[in-house]
Structures are given as structure tokens and as C-alpha cells.
Scaffold this motif. Structure first.
Motif, PDB file in Angstrom:
ATOM      1  N   VAL A   1       0.925   4.652   1.467  1.00 23.06           N
ATOM      2  CA  VAL A   1       0.045   5.474   2.294  1.00 23.06           C
ATOM      3  C   VAL A   1       0.440   6.877   2.413  1.00 23.06           C
ATOM      4  O   VAL A   1       1.786   7.205   2.388  1.00 23.06           O
ATOM      5  CB  VAL A   1       0.441   5.044   3.892  1.00 23.06           C
ATOM      6  N   THR A   2      -0.599   7.763   1.600  1.00 19.81           N
ATOM      7  CA  THR A   2      -0.431   9.114   1.330  1.00 19.81           C
ATOM      8  C   THR A   2      -1.688   9.706   1.363  1.00 19.81           C
ATOM      9  O   THR A   2      -2.561   9.141   1.378  1.00 19.81           O
ATOM     10  CB  THR A   2       0.523   9.174  -0.163  1.00 19.81           C
TER      11      THR A   2
ATOM     12  N   ALA B   1      -4.896  11.220   0.184  1.00 21.80           N
ATOM     13  CA  ALA B   1      -5.363  10.673  -0.985  1.00 21.80           C
ATOM     14  C   ALA B   1      -6.232  11.854  -1.510  1.00 21.80           C
ATOM     15  O   ALA B   1      -6.879  12.664  -0.742  1.00 21.80           O
ATOM     16  CB  ALA B   1      -6.401   9.396  -0.812  1.00 21.80           C
TER      17      ALA B   1
ATOM     18  N   ARG C   1     -10.668   6.756  -0.712  1.00 24.94           N
ATOM     19  CA  ARG C   1      -9.524   6.485   0.252  1.00 24.94           C
ATOM     20  C   ARG C   1      -9.592   7.601   1.202  1.00 24.94           C
ATOM     21  O   ARG C   1      -9.387   7.379   2.252  1.00 24.94           O
ATOM     22  CB  ARG C   1      -8.415   6.694  -0.537  1.00 24.94           C
TER      23      ARG C   1
ATOM     24  N   SER D   1       0.954  -1.211   0.066  1.00 29.12           N
ATOM     25  CA  SER D   1      -0.155  -0.074  -0.004  1.00 29.12           C
ATOM     26  C   SER D   1       0.991   1.202   0.077  1.00 29.12           C
ATOM     27  O   SER D   1       1.895   1.228   0.846  1.00 29.12           O
ATOM     28  CB  SER D   1      -0.969   0.115   1.451  1.00 29.12           C
TER      29      SER D   1
ATOM     30  N   TYR E   1      -5.296   7.298   5.016  1.00 25.52           N
ATOM     31  CA  TYR E   1      -4.920   8.225   3.700  1.00 25.52           C
ATOM     32  C   TYR E   1      -5.375   9.786   3.898  1.00 25.52           C
ATOM     33  O   TYR E   1      -5.603  10.376   2.757  1.00 25.52           O
ATOM     34  CB  TYR E   1      -5.874   7.683   2.734  1.00 25.52           C
ATOM     35  N   THR E   2      -5.264  10.166   5.246  1.00 23.70           N
ATOM     36  CA  THR E   2      -5.399  11.598   5.525  1.00 23.70           C
ATOM     37  C   THR E   2      -4.320  12.018   6.284  1.00 23.70           C
ATOM     38  O   THR E   2      -3.481  11.093   6.753  1.00 23.70           O
ATOM     39  CB  THR E   2      -6.834  11.836   6.250  1.00 23.70           C
TER      40      THR E   2
END
Ligand SMILES: [Fe+2]
Length: 301
Positions: free
Chosen positions: A109-110, A112, A117, A107, A123-124
């Protein structure tokens, strides 16, 4: 495994609440080996895709002491093969592929841009409370190991605190064995079904917080500090245990390992407890971590 062997493995585990002698011996060894601080769990490696024998030994030594290691390497490329290859070195091959992960189970993870997401906190840029990964997974998709690899850090914040789940168990059992008893109840924690527009996206999952792996006798932990969409067993012993666990997590200790992952750094662990602070991104270069969740436990731990 036969029922008889299953019983032997369970009895032999120091995490069995009825195994007082085994627990005492395990506890003494655990505390004697405990790192004084997180720097004792940091290992510099040249190339995670091909660690040297000495690097591999140092990584494994930290994992055996604390179920986690923080590594740092000089390779900053956004290449999911780097964490994937490192995991493979430790027997981690069975990746959990959730519906938000990229196809290969690694995944990104950034924060979105798209809404689907963004509804999910990882994803926040918001803080994430204490949890172990995959607490909502069914038993056949139990997450035993996890790897986080940093490609880009946030402009500010986004730090993680890690706590070996065996230490959380130890602190609770020392305070009152009834706490671990309650958290081992098979119906201690229910994650209700999550519904989307088409109906049920994920069925409800009921299970214990602490459990013993039948084959290895290892301790597994399934936990979230979330209070919304969580159902704890309505039972005074469980209520007291959950409150005690929350106190353990909120009380800083030498076992609470705070880390700020820089590019090329990562965490490899047996799905220990972790939390994340909120963060502020550089819009030109937003925080990016690769995250892998495995059904395997780190080999040799
Ligand atoms: Fe997590």
C-alpha cells in the motif's frame, strides 16, 4: 455442518438478537476486559518472524480483549516475509489475492504512480472513511483477519483509527436492539457491480452488515461509510440503524484507538473497523505499508 448443528451454533452466539441472556453475559465480560486506551493493546516484539512464547502470549491476550493488537519491532526492512510469518504464527495462511495485490497476496500500500491503481483510494494519499476490509467480496472470500505492517511512514498524517467491531455492535444493541436486527438483514447492504471497459469486473454483492459465523459463533462485520456506489436497503429500520452506526463511529470514545504506525510497527486484527487520515509523503521515501487480508480468523480468539 448439519442444519441442526448450524442452529445450535447460531443460538449459542451472544450476537444472536434473540439470545438476550447470552448477550448480557458476553457484554459484561467484554466491557470488563476492555482496554482503557490503545497503549494497553501495544506489544513490543523482537522478531515478528519468531516471537517468543511470552511475546506470542501478549499478542494473543490483546487480540482476545479487543480483536486487535498493535505491535512494534526493531526490524525496518521492506520484507513481506516479516508480516507473512507473523500471520502464520496465528493460523493466518489463506491470503486474499485481489487483482491489485502483488502475486503473493501481500499488497504494497503506497501512493501509486500508474493510473490503474490510483483510481482506488488505498493507493492515494487521500483520507479513507470507516470500513472493514473486503466489504465488496463474495461470501466465499470473506475477510476475517487483516494485517498492516509499516515499512515507511508518511512525512505527515496517514494515521489510523481502529474500533473493535464487537464494540460497535454492543453500542448499537445497547441503544436499540432494533439497530442490530436491521443490520443483520441479508439484504441490508448492496455493493453494485463495478464495470470496467471490458464489461463487468465484479458482480453486485448483497449481504448483511453484521453476521454470525456458523462454525464459531463469531461476529463478522461488513461495512463502508462510502456513500457513492453503495445501496442501503430502502427500509426505515435500516436507515435508522445506519445513521446510528455513523454516529457511533463519529463520536470519539475510549474504544476509538488512534495510532500512528512507525517503521517496524503493525496492526494485526480480526478485520475490525478502521479509517485513515490523508497524508503528505516525503517524495524520496514515500509511505509504504504491507497489507494482508485473510480468510482465516486469528487462531485462539
Ligand atoms: Fe482497510
Amino acid at each position: 455442518m448439519s442444519a441442526a448443528l448450524h442452529r445450535v451454533a447460531r443460538t449459542a452466539s451472544p450476537f444472536d438478537p434473540d439470545n438476550a441472556g447470552g448477550y448480557r453475559r458476553w457484554r459484561d465480560n467484554k466491557l470488563a476486559a476492555c482496554p482503557a486506551n490503545v497503549s494497553a493493546l501495544m506489544v513490543e516484539i523482537g522478531d515478528p518472524r519468531a516471537p517468543s512464547v511470552a511475546e506470542r502470549g501478549a499478542l494473543l491476550a490483546a487480540l482476545r480483549r479487543a480483536n486487535l493488537v498493535v505491535y512494534a519491532c526493531g526490524i525496518h526492512a521492506a520484507d513481506p516475509d516479516i508480516p507473512r510469518a507473523l500471520g502464520r504464527q496465528f493460523g493466518l495462511t489463506r491470503l486474499d489475492r485481489n487483482f491489485l495485490a502483488d502475486d503473493d497476496g501481500m499488497s504494497r500500500v503506497t501512493v501509486a504512480g500508474e493510473r490503474a491503481r490510483g483510481e482506488f483510494i488505498p493507493y492515494t494519499n487521500r483520507p479513507i472513511g470507516w470500513h472493514t476490509d473486503g466489504y465488496y467480496n463474495p461470501p466465499e472470500r470473506r475477510i476475517r483477519a487483516m494485517l498492516l505492517h509499516c515499512v515507511r511512514r508518511a512525512a505527515a498524517g496517514g494515521e489510523n483509527t481502529l474500533l473493535d467491531h464487537e464494540i460497535a455492535y454492543l453500542l448499537l444493541r445497547d441503544e436499540d436492539p432494533a439497530f442490530v436486527h436491521a443490520l443483520m438483514l441479508p439484504d441490508a447492504l448492496t455493493i453494485p457491480a463495478r464495470e470496467d471497459d471490458d464489461g463487468i469486473a465484479r458482480p453486485a454483492e448483497t449481504g448483511p452488515v453484521f453476521s454470525i459465523e456458523p462454525e464459531s459463533g463469531a461476529l463478522h462485520m461488513r461495512y463502508t461509510a462510502r456513500t457513492k456506489s453503495i445501496e442501503w436497503k430502502r427500509d426505515s429500520a435500516v436507515g435508522a440503524a445506519v445513521a446510528a452506526l455513523a454516529r457511533v463511529l463519529a463520536t470519539p470514545s475510549p474504544h476509538h484507538h488512534r495510532i500512528a504506525l512507525e517503521p517496524g510497527m503493525g496492526v494485526l486484527c480480526n478485520n475490525v473497523l478502521h479509517e485513515r487520515t490523508g497524508f503528505v509523503d516525503d517524495v524520496e521515501a514515500p509511505r509504504l505499508l504491507y497489507r494482508a487480508r485473510y480468510y482465516d480468523r486469528v487462531a485462539g480468539t
